[in-house]
Design a protein around this motif. Structure first.
Motif, PDB file in Angstrom:
ATOM      1  N   VAL A  33       0.841  -1.203   0.000  1.00 18.76           N
ATOM      2  CA  VAL A  33       0.000   0.000   0.000  1.00 18.76           C
ATOM      3  C   VAL A  33       0.875   1.253   0.000  1.00 18.76           C
ATOM      4  O   VAL A  33       0.649   2.186  -0.776  1.00 18.76           O
ATOM      5  N   GLU A  34       1.859   1.277   0.879  1.00 16.81           N
ATOM      6  CA  GLU A  34       2.676   2.488   1.011  1.00 16.81           C
ATOM      7  C   GLU A  34       3.736   2.553  -0.081  1.00 16.81           C
ATOM      8  O   GLU A  34       4.467   1.595  -0.314  1.00 16.81           O
ATOM      9  N   GLU A  39       4.608   9.248  -2.737  1.00 17.88           N
ATOM     10  CA  GLU A  39       4.137  10.297  -1.818  1.00 17.88           C
ATOM     11  C   GLU A  39       4.948  11.584  -2.004  1.00 17.88           C
ATOM     12  O   GLU A  39       4.393  12.682  -1.980  1.00 17.88           O
ATOM     13  N   LEU A  67      -4.057  13.498   4.060  1.00 23.81           N
ATOM     14  CA  LEU A  67      -4.837  12.835   3.001  1.00 23.81           C
ATOM     15  C   LEU A  67      -4.222  11.493   2.620  1.00 23.81           C
ATOM     16  O   LEU A  67      -4.932  10.507   2.422  1.00 23.81           O
ATOM     17  N   LEU A  95      -3.240   1.445 -12.336  1.00 27.10           N
ATOM     18  CA  LEU A  95      -2.744   2.362 -11.305  1.00 27.10           C
ATOM     19  C   LEU A  95      -2.296   3.698 -11.899  1.00 27.10           C
ATOM     20  O   LEU A  95      -2.500   4.753 -11.283  1.00 27.10           O
ATOM     21  N   ARG A  99      -3.674   7.244 -10.666  1.00 27.79           N
ATOM     22  CA  ARG A  99      -2.783   8.294 -10.153  1.00 27.79           C
ATOM     23  C   ARG A  99      -2.987   9.617 -10.885  1.00 27.79           C
ATOM     24  O   ARG A  99      -2.895  10.677 -10.267  1.00 27.79           O
TER      25      ARG A  99
HETATM   26  O1  PRE Z   1      -0.634   6.172  -5.561  1.00 34.93           O
HETATM   27  C1  PRE Z   1      -0.715   5.294  -4.707  1.00 34.93           C
HETATM   28  O2  PRE Z   1      -0.066   4.232  -4.773  1.00 34.93           O
HETATM   29  C2  PRE Z   1      -1.603   5.451  -3.541  1.00 34.93           C
HETATM   30  O3  PRE Z   1      -1.755   4.537  -2.766  1.00 34.93           O
HETATM   31  C3  PRE Z   1      -2.233   6.775  -3.274  1.00 34.93           C
HETATM   32  C4  PRE Z   1      -1.417   7.592  -2.263  1.00 34.93           C
HETATM   33  C5  PRE Z   1      -2.099   8.989  -2.237  1.00 34.93           C
HETATM   34  O4  PRE Z   1      -2.929   9.202  -1.359  1.00 34.93           O
HETATM   35  O5  PRE Z   1      -1.809   9.804  -3.117  1.00 34.93           O
HETATM   36  C6  PRE Z   1      -1.505   6.938  -0.917  1.00 34.93           C
HETATM   37  C7  PRE Z   1      -0.503   6.114  -0.441  1.00 34.93           C
HETATM   38  C8  PRE Z   1       0.756   5.871  -1.133  1.00 34.93           C
HETATM   39  O6  PRE Z   1       1.814   5.764  -0.222  1.00 34.93           O
HETATM   40  C9  PRE Z   1       0.988   6.876  -2.183  1.00 34.93           C
HETATM   41  C10 PRE Z   1      -0.001   7.697  -2.668  1.00 34.93           C
END
Ligand code: PRE
Length: 158
Positions: A33-34, A39, A67, A95, A99
């Motif tokens: 997820v992260e 980010e 957010l 994805l 994005r």
């Molecule tokens: O783009 C991603 O991979 C997301 O999960 C979305 C998002 C965001 O809120 O913009 C959230 C968590 C990620 O660490 C990076 C970006």
């Protein structure tokens, strides 16, 4: 509510709703997820869009962090739910497309924030109204509070 507050709540909900789609892609592709480099890119883009919209660029950092933290928490909750009961064969949206949508929504958010702040600082009623509007699945009360608190740190540019 004034139009800028309306669009703020609509776009915030849209951004957080996209997290279900992001989690679907990540589950299918076994991605975490992260994504910290992502980010950083989102933050850099937000500062640039903030400056262009007439906001003090660094003042949006806590908001963007809140957010993205909410976004990660929402995704983790979906993944946990799908562990116990899979969501069915729902086809994941790419994805890269998601994005682009996130970046476009961030731009709209920053413009609505600029409009709202030109009319004066957030009042307690505004925050209470927004709190009632933010209603996406898997958003916790704590994450919602953090997003709303960070709104009050955003400043107009000079
Ligand atoms: O783009 C991603 O991979 C997301 O999960 C979305 C998002 C965001 O809120 O913009 C959230 C968590 C990620 O660490 C990076 C970006």
């Amino acid at each position: 509510a004034p139009p800028s507050l309306d669009s703020l709540s609509t776009v915030l909900n849209q951004r957080m709703l996209l997290m279900k789609e992001v989690a679907t892609w990540k589950a299918e592709h076994h991605l975490p997820v992260e994504d910290l480099p992502r980010e950083q890119a989102v933050l850099k883009e937000a500062r640039e869009k903030a400056a262009a919209a007439g906001l003090a660029p660094q003042s949006v950092d806590p908001f963007m962090h809140a957010l993205m933290n909410a976004g990660k928490a929402i995704q983790y909750r979906y993944l946990a739910d799908w562990q116990s009961s899979p969501d069915g064969a729902h086809h994941a949206v790419d994805l890269a497309v998601l994005r682009q949508q996130i970046i476009a929504l961030d731009s709209q958010l920053l413009q609505a924030l600029h409009q709202r702040l030109q009319a004066g600082a957030f009042a307690d009623e505004d925050i209470m109204w927004l709190s009632a509007q933010l209603n996406v699945p898997n958003l916790s009360a704590e994450d919602k509070k953090a997003v709303l608190a960070s709104l009050r740190l955003i400043r107009l540019g000079t």
